[in-house]
Design a protein around this motif. Structure first.
Motif, PDB file in Angstrom:
ATOM      1  N   UNK A 146       0.816  -1.208   0.000  1.00  0.00           N
ATOM      2  CA  UNK A 146       0.000   0.000   0.000  1.00  0.00           C
ATOM      3  C   UNK A 146       0.854   1.264   0.000  1.00  0.00           C
ATOM      4  N   UNK A 147       2.019   1.209   0.634  1.00  0.00           N
ATOM      5  CA  UNK A 147       2.951   2.344   0.552  1.00  0.00           C
ATOM      6  C   UNK A 147       3.362   2.569  -0.897  1.00  0.00           C
ATOM      7  N   UNK A 148       3.611   1.459  -1.610  1.00  0.00           N
ATOM      8  CA  UNK A 148       4.034   1.567  -3.009  1.00  0.00           C
ATOM      9  C   UNK A 148       2.954   2.198  -3.875  1.00  0.00           C
ATOM     10  N   UNK A 149       1.710   1.915  -3.572  1.00  0.00           N
ATOM     11  CA  UNK A 149       0.615   2.427  -4.397  1.00  0.00           C
ATOM     12  C   UNK A 149       0.424   3.939  -4.259  1.00  0.00           C
ATOM     13  N   UNK A 150       1.112   4.552  -3.294  1.00  0.00           N
ATOM     14  CA  UNK A 150       1.050   6.013  -3.149  1.00  0.00           C
ATOM     15  C   UNK A 150       2.014   6.698  -4.107  1.00  0.00           C
ATOM     16  N   UNK A 151       3.061   5.995  -4.532  1.00  0.00           N
ATOM     17  CA  UNK A 151       4.155   6.622  -5.271  1.00  0.00           C
ATOM     18  C   UNK A 151       3.698   7.334  -6.531  1.00  0.00           C
ATOM     19  N   UNK A 152       3.000   6.628  -7.424  1.00  0.00           N
ATOM     20  CA  UNK A 152       2.607   7.241  -8.696  1.00  0.00           C
ATOM     21  C   UNK A 152       1.616   8.396  -8.522  1.00  0.00           C
ATOM     22  N   UNK A 153       0.567   8.229  -7.698  1.00  0.00           N
ATOM     23  CA  UNK A 153      -0.317   9.380  -7.496  1.00  0.00           C
ATOM     24  C   UNK A 153       0.397  10.617  -6.960  1.00  0.00           C
ATOM     25  N   UNK A 154       1.356  10.422  -6.074  1.00  0.00           N
ATOM     26  CA  UNK A 154       2.103  11.567  -5.553  1.00  0.00           C
ATOM     27  C   UNK A 154       2.907  12.246  -6.648  1.00  0.00           C
ATOM     28  N   UNK A 155       3.389  11.474  -7.612  1.00  0.00           N
ATOM     29  CA  UNK A 155       4.149  12.064  -8.712  1.00  0.00           C
ATOM     30  C   UNK A 155       3.278  13.015  -9.530  1.00  0.00           C
ATOM     31  N   UNK A 156       1.970  12.736  -9.589  1.00  0.00           N
ATOM     32  CA  UNK A 156       1.071  13.634 -10.298  1.00  0.00           C
ATOM     33  C   UNK A 156       0.988  14.983  -9.597  1.00  0.00           C
ATOM     34  N   UNK A 256      -6.908  14.147  -9.070  1.00  0.00           N
ATOM     35  CA  UNK A 256      -6.930  12.691  -9.181  1.00  0.00           C
ATOM     36  C   UNK A 256      -5.778  12.084  -8.389  1.00  0.00           C
ATOM     37  N   UNK A 257      -4.590  12.686  -8.503  1.00  0.00           N
ATOM     38  CA  UNK A 257      -3.448  12.199  -7.746  1.00  0.00           C
ATOM     39  C   UNK A 257      -3.671  12.295  -6.247  1.00  0.00           C
ATOM     40  N   UNK A 258      -4.274  13.402  -5.799  1.00  0.00           N
ATOM     41  CA  UNK A 258      -4.563  13.567  -4.379  1.00  0.00           C
ATOM     42  C   UNK A 258      -5.574  12.535  -3.912  1.00  0.00           C
ATOM     43  N   UNK A 259      -6.592  12.258  -4.738  1.00  0.00           N
ATOM     44  CA  UNK A 259      -7.609  11.262  -4.385  1.00  0.00           C
ATOM     45  C   UNK A 259      -6.977   9.895  -4.165  1.00  0.00           C
ATOM     46  N   UNK A 260      -6.086   9.479  -5.079  1.00  0.00           N
ATOM     47  CA  UNK A 260      -5.447   8.178  -4.936  1.00  0.00           C
ATOM     48  C   UNK A 260      -4.439   8.164  -3.796  1.00  0.00           C
ATOM     49  N   UNK A 261      -3.797   9.296  -3.528  1.00  0.00           N
ATOM     50  CA  UNK A 261      -2.866   9.358  -2.405  1.00  0.00           C
ATOM     51  C   UNK A 261      -3.610   9.194  -1.081  1.00  0.00           C
ATOM     52  N   UNK A 262      -4.745   9.872  -0.941  1.00  0.00           N
ATOM     53  CA  UNK A 262      -5.555   9.728   0.270  1.00  0.00           C
ATOM     54  C   UNK A 262      -6.091   8.305   0.399  1.00  0.00           C
ATOM     55  N   UNK A 263      -6.501   7.734  -0.734  1.00  0.00           N
ATOM     56  CA  UNK A 263      -7.021   6.366  -0.714  1.00  0.00           C
ATOM     57  C   UNK A 263      -5.938   5.376  -0.298  1.00  0.00           C
ATOM     58  N   UNK A 264      -4.733   5.557  -0.810  1.00  0.00           N
ATOM     59  CA  UNK A 264      -3.658   4.647  -0.446  1.00  0.00           C
ATOM     60  C   UNK A 264      -3.195   4.844   0.989  1.00  0.00           C
ATOM     61  N   UNK A 265      -3.323   6.061   1.495  1.00  0.00           N
ATOM     62  CA  UNK A 265      -3.070   6.268   2.923  1.00  0.00           C
ATOM     63  C   UNK A 265      -4.098   5.480   3.737  1.00  0.00           C
TER      64      UNK A 265
END
Length: 422
Positions: A146-156, A256-265
């Motif tokens: 789940x930490x890994x799944x934050x990486x790409x959204x944060x790059x956005x 969209x990146x923020x949404x996925x970052x919050x979701x992965x958190x």
């Protein structure tokens, strides 16, 4: 100390593998969608990513049991890093779409390998039939996933608009890190593999591909679970691939990146909660948990498909990601809970194949059912995409209901068979 090394290697490989996949399927997908405005190109990249995750799973599972996990993961990481470095040099001379597709091919092959290697690392399961120990070990590496799944959204958020060059740099960096991880843990993991008589290390022949399939066909639980796992994963991935352009029709890339970052958190919180609870899994209870979570997930996907509010989408996404770690661990316990330790790699590869085998076919439905519009500023028919995403949610709910009815009908027989196996 040995246990710490096992968890560190498995979690590190899981983190890098998922990061590579998300880089290609999500970040690369966003770049291609923005630059080409073509759903065919966007879906083509996703098709390559999911095909590698599916088709390469059994092959890497076989090779990991035969030659060792650190050797195999080091080789595929090196290949991925070398291509990413070459691709960076070719950016000005080769079409970006071609570079992106080849990169997804190598990086997602590496991701498939690392996924199999991580969940089949010797020592995550104390002994044959100890499903509770398996669940505890897999729960720990879910935090890394789940930490890994934050990486790409944060790059956005950091690189907006995201560039192909940035994606290639991160793929190269992740691959080099995995190579270093494999080299660091080579001695300890190899010694542990030798202690459980890995096929091929003591003159034994590796299990043949057709024999691997028999392992699933003859298992009383997997007869029901394998088809459902294939259908449910295909429905989820089809929904995911259509939700990205849907959300971008009413939100920005950064939102969209923020949404996925919050979701992965939220998913990290779910992973930590799962690890803290230490559930004593049985294969049958894990199967029921998986069905319940997938049923709830189908409702959340339906909400995400129909909403035009980034707030509602984010809330539904966070709720789904909160329960996702438990779903993933439950699926792996169902598949690996009673497996012999020297067949973990083989069965992990089969689990990966069963999970992803229908996904490429599902993704092909995108451009076929949602052709580009000839008029207007947008080239994507958002309403058709909404229909596809909602249809995927309905398919997930229907398959869950059917599988639940099968369990009600044949549940007592399955429990009897499990007692006989153990």
């Amino acid at each position: 100390m040995y246990r710490f090394s096992i968890i560190s290697f498995a979690a590190g490989s899981q983190l890098i593998g998922v990061s590579l996949y998300v880089m290609c399927s999500f970040a690369m997908g966003v770049v291609l969608l923005r630059e080409t405005q073509s759903l065919w190109v966007y879906s083509g990249n996703a098709l390559i990513c999911t095909a590698m995750m599916s088709l390469m799973g059994p092959i890497f599972g076989n090779l990991s049991d035969r030659f060792g996990r650190t050797i195999l993961s080091g080789i595929v990481a090196a290949v991925s890093a070398i291509w990413a470095a070459i691709a960076l040099l070719l950016l000005d001379t080769v079409p970006m779409v071609l570079i992106a597709m080849i990169t997804s091919f190598f990086a997602c092959a590496a991701a498939s390998c690392l996924g199999v290697v991580s969940i089949s690392t010797p020592g995550l399961q104390a002994k044959r039939g100890d499903s509770g120990t398996t669940g505890s070990g897999l729960g720990k590496i879910q935090v890394a996933e789940q930490v890994a799944r934050i990486a790409a959204p944060l790059l956005l958020l950091v690189y907006s608009p995201l560039s192909l060059q940035a994606v290639l740099i991160f793929i190269c960096a992740f691959s080099v890190i995995e190579l270093l991880i494999s080299m660091h843990f080579y001695g300890q993991i190899s010694a542990l593999e030798r202690s459980i008589s890995v096929p091929g290390s003591a003159g034994q022949k590796p299990v043949r591909m057709r024999d691997m399939l028999k392992l699933a066909i003859t298992d009383p639980v997997l007869k029901i679970f394998a088809p459902y796992l294939a259908i449910s994963t295909a429905c989820v991935e089809l929904a995911v691939i259509t939700l990205t352009p849907i959300v971008l029709s009413f939100a920005t890339e950064s939102q969209l990146g923020l949404a996925f970052s919050l979701a992965n958190a939220s998913a990290i919180a779910g992973s930590l909660l799962l690890s803290r609870q230490r559930p004593e899994w049985t294969r049958f209870s894990a199967l029921k948990a998986f069905l319940i979570i997938e049923g709830v997930g189908s409702i959340l996907i339906g909400i995400e498909a129909l909403t035009s509010s980034i707030v509602v989408f984010t809330a539904a996404l966070m709720a789904g990601f909160l329960i996702m770690p438990t779903s993933l661990v439950a699926a792996q316990v169902v598949w690996l809970g009673d497996a012999p330790r020297d067949q973990q790699g083989i069965l992990s590869g089969l689990e990966r194949f069963a999970s992803w085998c229908l996904v490429p076919f599902a993704i092909l439905l995108g451009p076929l059912l949602a052709p580009p519009l000839e008029t207007g500023e947008t080239l994507l028919d958002i309403e058709v995409l909404r229909t596809i995403a909602f249809g995927a949610a309905f398919g997930l709910f229907a398959s869950t209901l059917v599988t639940w009815l099968l369990l009600i009908t044949f549940g007592s027989k399955l429990r009897l068979d499990l007692r006989e196996v153990r």
